[in-house]
Scaffold this motif. Structure first.
Motif, short mmCIF file in Angstrom:
data_model
loop_
_atom_site.label_atom_id
_atom_site.label_comp_id
_atom_site.label_asym_id
_atom_site.label_seq_id
_atom_site.Cartn_x
_atom_site.Cartn_y
_atom_site.Cartn_z
N LEU A 1 48.13 -31.32 -45.30
CA LEU A 1 46.67 -31.30 -45.25
C LEU A 1 46.17 -31.96 -43.96
O LEU A 1 45.92 -31.29 -42.98
CB LEU A 1 46.09 -32.02 -46.49
CG LEU A 1 46.35 -31.36 -47.84
CD1 LEU A 1 45.76 -32.20 -48.98
CD2 LEU A 1 45.76 -29.95 -47.88
N SER A 2 46.08 -33.29 -44.00
CA SER A 2 45.64 -34.04 -42.83
C SER A 2 45.93 -35.51 -43.07
O SER A 2 45.85 -35.99 -44.21
CB SER A 2 44.15 -33.84 -42.58
OG SER A 2 43.66 -34.80 -41.66
N ASN A 3 46.26 -36.23 -42.03
CA ASN A 3 46.51 -37.67 -42.17
C ASN A 3 45.27 -38.43 -42.60
O ASN A 3 45.36 -39.55 -43.11
CB ASN A 3 47.04 -38.26 -40.85
CG ASN A 3 48.53 -38.03 -40.68
OD1 ASN A 3 49.26 -37.97 -41.66
ND2 ASN A 3 48.97 -37.87 -39.44
N SER A 4 44.10 -37.83 -42.40
CA SER A 4 42.86 -38.51 -42.76
C SER A 4 42.51 -38.35 -44.24
O SER A 4 41.63 -39.04 -44.75
CB SER A 4 41.70 -37.98 -41.91
OG SER A 4 41.45 -36.61 -42.19
N VAL A 5 43.22 -37.46 -44.93
CA VAL A 5 42.94 -37.23 -46.35
C VAL A 5 43.51 -38.38 -47.17
O VAL A 5 44.65 -38.79 -46.99
CB VAL A 5 43.55 -35.89 -46.82
CG1 VAL A 5 43.36 -35.73 -48.32
CG2 VAL A 5 42.90 -34.72 -46.08
N ARG A 6 42.71 -38.90 -48.08
CA ARG A 6 43.14 -40.01 -48.93
C ARG A 6 43.77 -39.47 -50.21
O ARG A 6 43.22 -38.57 -50.83
CB ARG A 6 41.95 -40.92 -49.22
CG ARG A 6 41.43 -41.60 -47.95
CD ARG A 6 40.13 -42.31 -48.18
NE ARG A 6 39.07 -41.41 -48.60
CZ ARG A 6 37.96 -41.81 -49.22
NH1 ARG A 6 37.78 -43.08 -49.51
NH2 ARG A 6 37.04 -40.93 -49.54
N ILE A 7 44.89 -40.08 -50.57
CA ILE A 7 45.70 -39.54 -51.66
C ILE A 7 45.90 -40.59 -52.76
O ILE A 7 46.16 -41.76 -52.47
CB ILE A 7 47.10 -39.10 -51.16
CG1 ILE A 7 46.99 -38.23 -49.91
CG2 ILE A 7 47.87 -38.39 -52.28
CD1 ILE A 7 46.38 -36.89 -50.11
N VAL A 8 45.81 -40.14 -53.99
CA VAL A 8 46.29 -40.91 -55.14
C VAL A 8 47.42 -40.09 -55.76
O VAL A 8 47.20 -38.98 -56.21
CB VAL A 8 45.19 -41.16 -56.19
CG1 VAL A 8 45.77 -41.93 -57.40
CG2 VAL A 8 44.04 -41.96 -55.59
N ARG A 9 48.62 -40.65 -55.71
CA ARG A 9 49.76 -39.98 -56.33
C ARG A 9 49.93 -40.53 -57.74
O ARG A 9 49.98 -41.74 -57.94
CB ARG A 9 51.03 -40.21 -55.51
CG ARG A 9 52.28 -39.58 -56.10
CD ARG A 9 53.50 -39.87 -55.24
NE ARG A 9 54.72 -39.44 -55.92
CZ ARG A 9 55.95 -39.67 -55.46
NH1 ARG A 9 56.11 -40.33 -54.31
NH2 ARG A 9 57.01 -39.26 -56.14
N ALA A 10 50.02 -39.65 -58.71
CA ALA A 10 50.04 -40.10 -60.10
C ALA A 10 51.09 -39.37 -60.91
O ALA A 10 51.47 -38.24 -60.60
CB ALA A 10 48.67 -39.89 -60.74
N MET A 11 51.56 -40.03 -61.95
CA MET A 11 52.43 -39.39 -62.93
C MET A 11 51.91 -39.72 -64.32
O MET A 11 52.19 -40.78 -64.88
CB MET A 11 53.88 -39.87 -62.78
CG MET A 11 54.85 -39.30 -63.81
SD MET A 11 54.72 -37.50 -64.13
CE MET A 11 54.96 -36.82 -62.49
N PRO A 12 51.08 -38.83 -64.90
CA PRO A 12 50.65 -38.98 -66.29
C PRO A 12 51.70 -38.38 -67.21
O PRO A 12 52.76 -37.94 -66.76
CB PRO A 12 49.35 -38.18 -66.32
CG PRO A 12 49.57 -37.10 -65.29
CD PRO A 12 50.48 -37.67 -64.23
N ASN A 13 51.43 -38.34 -68.49
CA ASN A 13 52.35 -37.67 -69.41
C ASN A 13 51.60 -36.94 -70.53
O ASN A 13 50.38 -37.11 -70.68
CB ASN A 13 53.41 -38.64 -69.97
CG ASN A 13 52.81 -39.81 -70.75
OD1 ASN A 13 51.65 -39.80 -71.14
ND2 ASN A 13 53.62 -40.83 -70.98
N THR A 14 52.32 -36.15 -71.29
CA THR A 14 51.67 -35.26 -72.26
C THR A 14 50.93 -35.97 -73.40
O THR A 14 50.02 -35.36 -73.97
CB THR A 14 52.68 -34.26 -72.86
OG1 THR A 14 53.79 -34.98 -73.42
CG2 THR A 14 53.18 -33.31 -71.79
N PRO A 15 51.26 -37.22 -73.78
CA PRO A 15 50.42 -37.88 -74.78
C PRO A 15 48.95 -38.01 -74.36
O PRO A 15 48.10 -38.38 -75.18
CB PRO A 15 51.08 -39.24 -74.96
CG PRO A 15 52.54 -38.96 -74.72
CD PRO A 15 52.52 -37.97 -73.57
N ALA A 16 48.64 -37.69 -73.11
CA ALA A 16 47.24 -37.61 -72.68
C ALA A 16 46.47 -36.61 -73.53
O ALA A 16 45.24 -36.69 -73.65
CB ALA A 16 47.15 -37.23 -71.20
N MET A 17 47.19 -35.66 -74.13
CA MET A 17 46.53 -34.66 -74.97
C MET A 17 45.81 -35.29 -76.15
O MET A 17 44.84 -34.73 -76.66
CB MET A 17 47.57 -33.65 -75.50
CG MET A 17 48.22 -32.80 -74.44
SD MET A 17 49.48 -31.70 -75.18
CE MET A 17 50.12 -30.90 -73.70
#
Length: 267
Positions: free
Chosen positions: A106-122
């Protein structure tokens, strides 16, 4: 402009989308999916507005949630790279995809949140691990991110170097829990307990045992010892589990999961 835009409305994208809509309002959430039929179905079910292409979603949201499988990332990121701006936050829930890889596409200026949720979010009982790119996030942005991840469960913040281990701990592990519940239920069905009651006995026991770990803060080994009366039924069962490699099997599964995450990260 919507507060959240989702690319992908599958098994993970949909529950997160529904939680966001419940917390921030349906008008603050938009989405698209590769399947137009799926988009229409989800919109009819939830009342959340869908758009017909990825770039339109990017242009009309503040926080972009990439809820697509890792193998589809290159295509999606290449498609949206010219419309994502530094004022937006990109939230990725793909296993093994590093922040630097997303920035490179994308671009170095783009801010990122890397996440790992799971299926109990349902059922709003998810557990997520997240990390932030080394960029500036305002207090207001951090508050929105906090509310988003709390809308479908709990979360913890980690250094990115630990995110592949997070996948092992919470991302993939629900499958092992379901296998345990299924195996335990099958075993007691063989002794005559009806299957529906067997599933309820096993699942509620897993739920209660997990709650006991979280609420007491006790070491799992100590709680296990409290069930194991000297010369009793439980210690006999635990001995059999050790004999047949129960804990080692879990550790080997974690090793396999971690190895796969590393492979994805290095692609």
């Amino acid at each position: 402009m919507a507060l959240f835009g989702f690319i992908g409305a599958g098994n993970m994208g949909l529950p997160l989308m529904k939680a966001a809509a419940a917390t921030f309002g349906k008008n603050e959430v938009i989405f698209t999916d590769a399947s137009k039929e799926r988009s229409q179905f989800v919109s009819d079910q939830t009342g959340i507005r869908f758009l017909t292409d990825n770039c339109s979603v990017v242009k009309q949201c503040k926080n972009l949630v990439l809820a697509v499988k890792p193998q589809f990332f290159p295509v999606v990121l290449n498609e949206i790279k010219d419309v994502v701006t530094k004022d937006q936050i990109v939230i990725s829930i793909a296993a093994g995809i590093k922040i630097e890889s997303i920035k490179s596409m994308l671009s170095n200026s783009v801010r990122i949140v890397r996440a790992m949720p799971n299926t109990p979010a349902m059922v709003l009982q998810g557990m997520s691990g997240i990390c932030f790119s080394e960029d500036t996030f305002t207090d207001e942005e951090k508050e929105i991110i906090d509310r988003f991840f709390k809308s479908f469960g709990k979360y913890e913040v980690f250094d990115e170097r630990l995110m592949n281990a997070v996948v092992c701990a919470n991302g993939s592990s629900p499958a092992y829990v379901y296998m345990f519940i299924e195996a335990l239920a099958d075993s007691v069905v063989s002794y005559g307990i009806p299957r529906d009651k067997a599933y309820e006995l096993a699942a509620q026991t897993v739920l209660g045992s997990a709650a006991l770990v979280l609420e007491t803060g006790e070491h799992p080994g100590k709680l296990k010892d409290q069930v194991c009366s000297p010369g009793g039924t439980t210690i006999a069962a635990v001995k059999a589990l050790e004999e047949y490699g129960f804990r080692n099997a879990i550790m080997k599964a974690t090793d396999a999961c971690y190895k796969k995450c590393e492979e994805l990260s290095n692609k």
